[in-house]
Enzyme design. Sequence first.
Site, PDB file in Angstrom:
ATOM      1  N   HIS A 201       0.841  -1.057   0.035  1.00 42.32           N
ATOM      2  CA  HIS A 201      -0.082   0.035  -0.053  1.00 42.32           C
ATOM      3  C   HIS A 201       0.812   1.191   0.042  1.00 42.32           C
ATOM      4  CE1 HIS A 201      -3.526   2.301   1.274  1.00 42.32           C
ATOM      5  NE2 HIS A 201      -2.679   2.976   1.786  1.00 42.32           N
ATOM      6  N   GLU A 202       1.727   1.303   0.862  1.00 50.09           N
ATOM      7  CA  GLU A 202       2.592   2.708   1.020  1.00 50.09           C
ATOM      8  C   GLU A 202       3.498   2.482  -0.018  1.00 50.09           C
ATOM      9  OE1 GLU A 202       1.733   4.598   3.018  1.00 50.09           O
ATOM     10  OE2 GLU A 202       0.499   3.392   4.632  1.00 50.09           O
TER      11      GLU A 202
ATOM     12  N   HIS B 271       1.778   4.660  -2.770  1.00 53.16           N
ATOM     13  CA  HIS B 271       1.856   6.070  -2.721  1.00 53.16           C
ATOM     14  C   HIS B 271       3.298   6.713  -3.078  1.00 53.16           C
ATOM     15  CE1 HIS B 271      -1.821   6.424  -0.363  1.00 53.16           C
ATOM     16  NE2 HIS B 271      -1.323   5.688   0.508  1.00 53.16           N
TER      17      HIS B 271
ATOM     18  N   HIS C 191       3.700   6.633  -6.921  1.00 50.72           N
ATOM     19  CA  HIS C 191       2.689   7.709  -7.335  1.00 50.72           C
ATOM     20  C   HIS C 191       3.693   9.071  -7.218  1.00 50.72           C
ATOM     21  CE1 HIS C 191      -1.569   9.559  -7.612  1.00 50.72           C
ATOM     22  NE2 HIS C 191      -0.638   9.785  -8.629  1.00 50.72           N
TER      23      HIS C 191
END
Length: 634
Positions: free
Chosen positions: A419-420, A423, A426
């Site tokens: 998940h991290e 980020h 991105h």
Amino acid sequence: MKRKVFCMSMFELVTAGAMILLYAGSTIAWAQERDRSKIADKYKWNLTDIYSSDEAWRQAKEKFAAEFPRVEKFKGTLGKSAQNLLQCMESLDLLGKEYARLAIYASFASDIDTRDSKYLGMRQEISQVGSAFGASASFVQPEILTIDAAVLESFYIREKKLEIYRHKLSDLLRTKQHTGTEGEEKILADASLVTGAAAGIYSIFTDAEFPYEKITLSDGKTVLIDRIGFNLYRTSDNREDRKKVFDVYFAKINDFRRTFGTQLYEQVKSDMFTMKARKYESSLQSALDGDNIPLDVYRSLIKNVNANLETFHRYLALRKRMLGVAELHYYDLYVPLVSKVNAKFSVDEAEANVLASLTPLGNEYAAVTKKAFSERWVDMYPTEGKRNGAYSQGGLYDVHPYMLMNYNGKYDDMATLAHELGHTMHSYFSTKKQPFTNAGYPIFLAEVASTFNEALLNDYMLKKIKDDDERLAILGNYLDAVKGTLFRQVQFAEFELAIHELAEKGEALTGDKLNALYLEITRKYYGHDKGVCIVDNPIQSEWAVVPHFYRTFYVYQYSTGLIASSALSEKVMAGDKPATERYLNFLSMGGSDYPITLLQNAGVDLTSPEPFQLTMKKVNRAIDEMEKILNKRK
Ligand SMILES: [Zn+2]
């Protein structure tokens, strides 16, 4: 409406980059070293990529403090020439970049050891400097608003370098019709002294003063059913206990429905005040305009989720089957369907799994992921005094993103890593491709790349893991997350819209009216009349325990993020090459355009049924899988 802090793009970056995912507790899953000095360097942040030492930070801070007031020399000149405007914007970018660096370094150092007062002091110092910087630059936004659109257009022709600011500037001018005269803006600013009253009173009332009841559980233990107790004991395996927990909690809330109703009505009226003062036609329009989200996105979300309630009912039927109850009730919804995945994963295994799961995204994505792991972008383990939870910080424009983890070896920890990392990538690609002014991605898009990666990891692990119990656990956790992030949030969004529309039509909202409306909507979602899940009467006052209703029209973004990432990941996992290209391109667009445009370019149209159908296909596939395993056992 969210006012834009136009001149302070580093604040947007600092906040947009740091999506914090808090996981309750950080119980140690294995006997693991907690002494930071004994952990290998490769699992710890290398902060010298930001500043070589604390001393270097201090020097940079003093230099910054001396430099930022110079931005005031542009005051009164911005509309006079293209060159003035450009120079001012470029100065603000340079300062903004440096400010982010200073602030993030201090917060990282403090997060690694929250007990260290030196770093806490540095954080406070830099935040004071930041406020002063904000005050110095506060003339920029109102001054740009006075520039005529035609004049601004001529500036772009005269000064080509201004082009990179076009999106930001036109976004600002877009809000001009909702900006008042100096006197009106003053009144609006002063009004904030009273418009937050409802939220403030609600918070004190429910957190500090509410007379929650105590109950005695079947094991003889007497417990307080406040918010924390409710969250804990509603998951009880004992059905009588959890029924009692729900009945007692909501009965007490219901006793105070008039007070709760008045509070929420005051909040809605405050939203209406803002809407009227800012010349919007509805509170919804007023709230969505900040990110330029079309009203149709909100309405389509409600419409499309309603059209897919059958899938939600399938999930509820599966829950009923797994719990072995004759009739599923609302109080049966929080008892875990399946236990958590028991398997443990070392950091090296987790990194390998995450890396393998991201294969569909190609070589460059994989290469940067490896770099993140090998070049100390990740502070991996929980250590004494370290901040809880996990986050990714992408606000360091000339450096690289950093990730804070508290890795404990559980499946959830591995999912958090994926998940991290979403980020992080991105931020990485956006920073690489975009100028500083457009590098930060809007909040509306913040959870797309992160939940996209979770989907890829889930899919990969389901192919890899053969043990039925573990598979059930992964699938069950996924479905519970969809229930919480998608169906429940859209149900809230529908209620929120309904109460604002009633008030805007001139109807007063009372506790009883809110109860009736909430029960009606909830029963529709849970298929009460069809016998799918019985929503008993006490649930009517659940609206009073949802603090998000004091963050107007916010919760729907949880659902749109998940739908967008599900739709994108379904296409990428199916081997759709153009869709994969579009997604990679999306990752490098930062905030260079409006969120809905960026999503459309990535191939997701939130006003069409397609992304919803793709998401539901995936949910149904998970239910099929679980049923298959259960049938095998029967
Ligand atoms: Zn996140």
